[in-house]
Scaffold this active site. Sequence first.
Site, PDB file in Angstrom:
ATOM      1  N   PHE A 126       0.868  -1.187   0.000  1.00 55.47           N
ATOM      2  CA  PHE A 126       0.000   0.000   0.000  1.00 55.47           C
ATOM      3  C   PHE A 126       0.898   1.228   0.000  1.00 55.47           C
ATOM      4  CE2 PHE A 126      -2.380   3.492   1.819  1.00 55.47           C
ATOM      5  CZ  PHE A 126      -3.531   3.456   1.048  1.00 55.47           C
ATOM      6  N   ASP A 186       9.428   2.729   1.221  1.00 57.47           N
ATOM      7  CA  ASP A 186       8.261   3.403   1.798  1.00 57.47           C
ATOM      8  C   ASP A 186       8.230   3.056   3.282  1.00 57.47           C
ATOM      9  OD1 ASP A 186       5.760   4.038   2.800  1.00 57.47           O
ATOM     10  OD2 ASP A 186       4.646   3.237   1.091  1.00 57.47           O
ATOM     11  N   LYS A 232       3.030   9.615   8.766  1.00 61.34           N
ATOM     12  CA  LYS A 232       2.362   9.059   9.949  1.00 61.34           C
ATOM     13  C   LYS A 232       3.015   9.483  11.265  1.00 61.34           C
ATOM     14  CE  LYS A 232      -0.115   5.207   7.827  1.00 61.34           C
ATOM     15  NZ  LYS A 232      -1.482   5.637   8.158  1.00 61.34           N
TER      16      LYS A 232
END
Length: 287
Positions: A137, A222, A251
Amino acid sequence: MDKKTIVEETEKYYLPVFGRYPMVMELGHGCRVWDNEGNEYVDAFAGIAVNSLGYNHPVLVKAISEQAAKLMHCSNLYYTEIQVKALRVVAEATGMDRIFFANCGAEGNEGAMKLARKYGVSKAPTKYKIISADESFHGRTFDTLAATGHDYYHVGYGPLSPGHVLVPYGDIKALEAQMDDDVCAVLLEPIQGEGGVHVPPAEYLQQVRALCDKHDALLIFDEVQTGVARTGKWFAYMHSGVKPDILTFAKGIGGGFPVAGFAVPERLAHVFKPGDHGGTFGGNPLA
């Protein structure tokens, strides 16, 4: 407003893209949250892997409050002292030299792939292929969606951005079969977290690094989910000893406030020229 009114008004006006729990959150402290009816919960989601210091950490609240009273936004047309302090901290934590600040993980990954494409096409017009992994993702923009390895995110949008190839995560032979000199980048999570927690086989990341070096492709990690000490080190790549060419973050790095971006070594610092990339809010003083 009472719970019923808040839920009804939200459902009336908000675009229906979230499956919400029937709870109205009002207060948070540490790892706990309280709804507007006084019920107490432990937030095991951590705001979807964001609230790395918990809710209402006094140091974070103080820093945000003080900065909000001075300067919230002035754009990247000017210099600010608070930004250079943040740049230094992120550079030291990531082990990189140059930082671009954005607002969310998708923006960070989009910018990383954009830089990789510019790097590749500067070498050859056909060097724009990006390989990523099944069950990954990377975001919900069109390019990050094309790099995301879940079919159900792709349904209903017609053709996605071209030049993306998906391979099974952890399968070095599958990756090797797709690698050629038209690949500009391989985009991976050091540990996958969307379709289950998938730790790659031993030596896999080292083998990926070697393939990227062989074909002059950039290795992008990532670390939106795995970064900021969630695996015990500042970033998960540090467990493997394999350093990426581009590292993305988001995040937990903002502790609940929108902060994201990507980091590169000095040798990639000038792939983008002024005007090639940017953003209105990324790297604002408050963030």
